[in-house]
Design a protein around this motif. Structure first.
Motif, PDB file in Angstrom:
ATOM      1  N   TYR A  76       0.847  -1.188   0.000  1.00  0.00           N
ATOM      2  CA  TYR A  76       0.000   0.000   0.000  1.00  0.00           C
ATOM      3  C   TYR A  76       0.887   1.244   0.000  1.00  0.00           C
ATOM      4  CZ  TYR A  76      -4.354  -2.459   1.192  1.00  0.00           C
ATOM      5  OH  TYR A  76      -5.466  -3.249   1.168  1.00  0.00           O
ATOM      6  N   VAL A  77       0.496   2.264  -0.769  1.00  0.00           N
ATOM      7  CA  VAL A  77       1.112   3.588  -0.676  1.00  0.00           C
ATOM      8  C   VAL A  77      -0.005   4.620  -0.646  1.00  0.00           C
ATOM      9  CG1 VAL A  77       3.245   2.928  -1.861  1.00  0.00           C
ATOM     10  CG2 VAL A  77       1.333   3.831  -3.189  1.00  0.00           C
ATOM     11  N   LEU A  78       0.310   5.838  -0.201  1.00  0.00           N
ATOM     12  CA  LEU A  78      -0.693   6.897  -0.202  1.00  0.00           C
ATOM     13  C   LEU A  78      -0.999   7.296  -1.643  1.00  0.00           C
ATOM     14  CD1 LEU A  78       0.636   9.163   2.689  1.00  0.00           C
ATOM     15  CD2 LEU A  78      -0.961   7.266   2.821  1.00  0.00           C
ATOM     16  N   LYS A  79      -2.274   7.495  -1.945  1.00  0.00           N
ATOM     17  CA  LYS A  79      -2.672   7.816  -3.316  1.00  0.00           C
ATOM     18  C   LYS A  79      -2.338   9.265  -3.653  1.00  0.00           C
ATOM     19  CE  LYS A  79      -6.483   8.419  -6.456  1.00  0.00           C
ATOM     20  NZ  LYS A  79      -7.884   8.836  -6.566  1.00  0.00           N
ATOM     21  N   SER A  80      -1.609   9.464  -4.755  1.00  0.00           N
ATOM     22  CA  SER A  80      -1.320  10.808  -5.249  1.00  0.00           C
ATOM     23  C   SER A  80      -2.428  11.244  -6.200  1.00  0.00           C
ATOM     24  CB  SER A  80       0.023  10.833  -5.981  1.00  0.00           C
ATOM     25  OG  SER A  80       1.074  10.524  -5.105  1.00  0.00           O
ATOM     26  N   GLU A  81      -2.604  12.563  -6.327  1.00  0.00           N
ATOM     27  CA  GLU A  81      -3.635  13.104  -7.219  1.00  0.00           C
ATOM     28  C   GLU A  81      -3.406  12.657  -8.654  1.00  0.00           C
ATOM     29  OE1 GLU A  81      -3.942  17.320  -6.986  1.00  0.00           O
ATOM     30  OE2 GLU A  81      -5.483  17.280  -5.441  1.00  0.00           O
ATOM     31  N   ASN A  82      -4.513  12.476  -9.382  1.00  0.00           N
ATOM     32  CA  ASN A  82      -4.493  12.144 -10.818  1.00  0.00           C
ATOM     33  C   ASN A  82      -3.933  10.763 -11.124  1.00  0.00           C
ATOM     34  OD1 ASN A  82      -5.500  14.761 -11.324  1.00  0.00           O
ATOM     35  ND2 ASN A  82      -3.425  15.602 -11.362  1.00  0.00           N
ATOM     36  N   CYS A  83      -3.712   9.921 -10.122  1.00  0.00           N
ATOM     37  CA  CYS A  83      -3.329   8.535 -10.394  1.00  0.00           C
ATOM     38  C   CYS A  83      -4.578   7.741 -10.756  1.00  0.00           C
ATOM     39  CB  CYS A  83      -2.661   7.915  -9.162  1.00  0.00           C
ATOM     40  SG  CYS A  83      -0.961   8.433  -8.938  1.00  0.00           S
ATOM     41  N   LYS A  84      -4.433   6.819 -11.683  1.00  0.00           N
ATOM     42  CA  LYS A  84      -5.571   6.004 -12.129  1.00  0.00           C
ATOM     43  C   LYS A  84      -5.216   4.528 -12.003  1.00  0.00           C
ATOM     44  CE  LYS A  84      -7.039   9.458 -15.532  1.00  0.00           C
ATOM     45  NZ  LYS A  84      -5.864  10.361 -15.394  1.00  0.00           N
ATOM     46  N   ILE A  85      -6.264   3.679 -11.959  1.00  0.00           N
ATOM     47  CA  ILE A  85      -6.043   2.238 -11.907  1.00  0.00           C
ATOM     48  C   ILE A  85      -5.333   1.806 -13.190  1.00  0.00           C
ATOM     49  CG2 ILE A  85      -7.248   0.007 -11.970  1.00  0.00           C
ATOM     50  CD1 ILE A  85      -9.267   1.248 -10.006  1.00  0.00           C
ATOM     51  N   ASN A  86      -4.395   0.865 -13.040  1.00  0.00           N
ATOM     52  CA  ASN A  86      -3.543   0.325 -14.123  1.00  0.00           C
ATOM     53  C   ASN A  86      -2.409   1.267 -14.517  1.00  0.00           C
ATOM     54  OD1 ASN A  86      -4.987  -2.079 -14.276  1.00  0.00           O
ATOM     55  ND2 ASN A  86      -6.443  -1.238 -15.748  1.00  0.00           N
ATOM     56  N   ASP A  87      -2.224   2.392 -13.792  1.00  0.00           N
ATOM     57  CA  ASP A  87      -1.032   3.218 -14.015  1.00  0.00           C
ATOM     58  C   ASP A  87       0.202   2.442 -13.552  1.00  0.00           C
ATOM     59  OD1 ASP A  87      -2.472   5.257 -15.038  1.00  0.00           O
ATOM     60  OD2 ASP A  87      -2.116   6.684 -13.413  1.00  0.00           O
ATOM     61  N   ILE A  90       6.995   3.567 -10.469  1.00  0.00           N
ATOM     62  CA  ILE A  90       8.329   3.038 -10.187  1.00  0.00           C
ATOM     63  C   ILE A  90       9.005   3.902  -9.125  1.00  0.00           C
ATOM     64  CG2 ILE A  90       9.584   4.364 -11.953  1.00  0.00           C
ATOM     65  CD1 ILE A  90      11.080   1.640 -12.547  1.00  0.00           C
ATOM     66  N   SER A  91       9.900   3.282  -8.375  1.00  0.00           N
ATOM     67  CA  SER A  91      10.688   3.983  -7.368  1.00  0.00           C
ATOM     68  C   SER A  91      12.157   3.719  -7.672  1.00  0.00           C
ATOM     69  CB  SER A  91      10.328   3.461  -5.977  1.00  0.00           C
ATOM     70  OG  SER A  91      11.161   4.025  -5.009  1.00  0.00           O
ATOM     71  N   SER A  92      12.967   4.776  -7.698  1.00  0.00           N
ATOM     72  CA  SER A  92      14.360   4.599  -8.091  1.00  0.00           C
ATOM     73  C   SER A  92      15.229   5.694  -7.479  1.00  0.00           C
ATOM     74  CB  SER A  92      14.489   4.631  -9.620  1.00  0.00           C
ATOM     75  OG  SER A  92      15.844   4.525 -10.012  1.00  0.00           O
ATOM     76  N   LEU A  93      16.526   5.383  -7.323  1.00  0.00           N
ATOM     77  CA  LEU A  93      17.493   6.377  -6.876  1.00  0.00           C
ATOM     78  C   LEU A  93      18.078   7.140  -8.066  1.00  0.00           C
ATOM     79  CD1 LEU A  93      19.375   4.258  -4.181  1.00  0.00           C
ATOM     80  CD2 LEU A  93      17.602   5.965  -3.793  1.00  0.00           C
ATOM     81  N   LYS A  94      17.776   6.646  -9.276  1.00  0.00           N
ATOM     82  CA  LYS A  94      18.239   7.311 -10.497  1.00  0.00           C
ATOM     83  C   LYS A  94      17.127   8.200 -11.043  1.00  0.00           C
ATOM     84  CE  LYS A  94      21.137   3.321 -11.532  1.00  0.00           C
ATOM     85  NZ  LYS A  94      21.367   2.184 -12.447  1.00  0.00           N
ATOM     86  N   LYS A  95      17.387   8.891 -12.140  1.00  0.00           N
ATOM     87  CA  LYS A  95      16.387   9.765 -12.744  1.00  0.00           C
ATOM     88  C   LYS A  95      15.255   8.936 -13.331  1.00  0.00           C
ATOM     89  CE  LYS A  95      18.961  13.969 -13.597  1.00  0.00           C
ATOM     90  NZ  LYS A  95      19.284  15.043 -14.537  1.00  0.00           N
ATOM     91  N   ILE A  96      14.022   9.396 -13.110  1.00  0.00           N
ATOM     92  CA  ILE A  96      12.840   8.680 -13.592  1.00  0.00           C
ATOM     93  C   ILE A  96      11.917   9.662 -14.306  1.00  0.00           C
ATOM     94  CG2 ILE A  96      12.859   6.889 -11.805  1.00  0.00           C
ATOM     95  CD1 ILE A  96      10.761   8.575 -10.304  1.00  0.00           C
ATOM     96  N   ILE A  97      10.863   9.109 -14.939  1.00  0.00           N
ATOM     97  CA  ILE A  97       9.840   9.958 -15.552  1.00  0.00           C
ATOM     98  C   ILE A  97       9.062  10.637 -14.432  1.00  0.00           C
ATOM     99  CG2 ILE A  97       7.809   9.990 -17.053  1.00  0.00           C
ATOM    100  CD1 ILE A  97       8.905   7.373 -18.286  1.00  0.00           C
ATOM    101  N   LEU A  98       8.866  11.956 -14.527  1.00  0.00           N
ATOM    102  CA  LEU A  98       8.234  12.720 -13.450  1.00  0.00           C
ATOM    103  C   LEU A  98       6.717  12.630 -13.550  1.00  0.00           C
ATOM    104  CD1 LEU A  98      10.582  15.834 -13.396  1.00  0.00           C
ATOM    105  CD2 LEU A  98      10.755  13.724 -12.073  1.00  0.00           C
ATOM    106  N   LEU A  99       6.171  11.467 -13.173  1.00  0.00           N
ATOM    107  CA  LEU A  99       4.727  11.244 -13.161  1.00  0.00           C
ATOM    108  C   LEU A  99       4.248  11.151 -11.721  1.00  0.00           C
ATOM    109  CD1 LEU A  99       4.269   8.542 -15.950  1.00  0.00           C
ATOM    110  CD2 LEU A  99       3.661  10.959 -16.090  1.00  0.00           C
ATOM    111  N   ASN A 100       3.007  11.592 -11.473  1.00  0.00           N
ATOM    112  CA  ASN A 100       2.450  11.519 -10.121  1.00  0.00           C
ATOM    113  C   ASN A 100       2.467  10.078  -9.613  1.00  0.00           C
ATOM    114  OD1 ASN A 100       1.975  14.205 -10.307  1.00  0.00           O
ATOM    115  ND2 ASN A 100      -0.211  14.113  -9.925  1.00  0.00           N
ATOM    116  N   GLY A 101       2.983   9.899  -8.385  1.00  0.00           N
ATOM    117  CA  GLY A 101       3.037   8.573  -7.777  1.00  0.00           C
ATOM    118  C   GLY A 101       4.410   7.938  -7.836  1.00  0.00           C
TER     119      GLY A 101
END
Length: 232
Positions: A76-87, A90-101
């Motif tokens: 479980y994680v806290l839901k961020s705004e504008n997140c949708k089911i099937n989104d 990813i979590s990373s220490l490197k650069k990632i795509i800046l998407l909510n969640g």
């Protein structure tokens, strides 16, 4: 059917008591509820996950997102705004795509971005901006430190190696209207009696002939001022 028993814990009700004595007034008679284990560390790095569903949490004022990881685990994680089911998150220490969640360290984020679930110290777990509608803004960073501005306006200096989640927390439950007193009782809130309705032995505002409005500066049952007195 997803088996989620490992993500739930029994919830021990204290009812505002410590060693049997009331330490916080007006608490008690909660409805039964379970505690949901929430991943505030986001330390499953570089393993993509998909949002399976959103769930209500009786212990919080925001929804939870149930993440299914590629390795077959759930969190479980806290839901961020504008997140949708099937989104896909990813979590990373490197650069990632800046998407909510998505989660990464502050070093990889651009100035001016809104973030939530922020660590105060690296690898400690998120402690800042976790309530419904909560967010912070990244306003400065250098080679060692970043400065975030919280929604209260307060600024905080933390390490650029602290993890944070992109976006604001969803705030579906901030403006919940109570339709009867019983709804507060379900939440464990017991009735509050006004001081002016008490006897002099019970409250500094108590007593008097007929209805009186206190006759002194507003204060607590122990005589501490409740309006204008600095507490910090």
């Amino acid at each position: 059917m997803i088996k989620l028993k490992k993500l739930f814990l029994g919830f021990n009700k204290k009812s505002g008591r410590s060693n049997g004595r009331i330490s916080v007034r007006h608490k008690g008679s909660f409805h039964k509820k379970l505690y949901r284990k929430i991943d505030f560390f986001r330390n499953k790095y570089n393993i993509s996950s998909i949002i399976k569903k959103f769930q209500y949490d009786p212990n919080r004022n925001c929804y939870l997102s149930l993440l299914s990881y590629k390795d077959g685990t759930y969190n479980y994680v806290l839901k961020s705004e504008n997140c949708k089911i099937n989104d896909i998150l990813i979590s990373s220490l490197k650069k990632i795509i800046l998407l909510n969640g998505n989660s990464t360290i502050l070093k990889n984020l651009q100035i001016g971005i809104y973030i939530n679930s922020i660590e105060e110290k690296p690898f400690k777990g998120a402690t800042i901006s976790r309530s419904g509608g909560g967010f912070s803004e990244l306003i400065f960073k250098d080679n060692n430190f970043a400065i975030i501005k919280m929604s209260s306006g307060k600024k905080k200096k933390i390490s650029i190696y602290c993890m944070a989640t992109i976006g604001k927390i969803c705030n579906l439950f901030l403006k919940k209207k109570m339709y009867k007193a019983g709804q507060n009782r379900w939440r464990g809130v017991r009735p509050t009696v006004r001081g002016v309705a008490m006897n002099p032995v019970d409250h500094p505002h108590g007593g008097g002939e007929g209805k009186t409005s206190g006759g002194r500066h507003p204060c607590s049952p122990w005589g501490k001022k409740t309006k204008g007195l600095k507490t910090k």
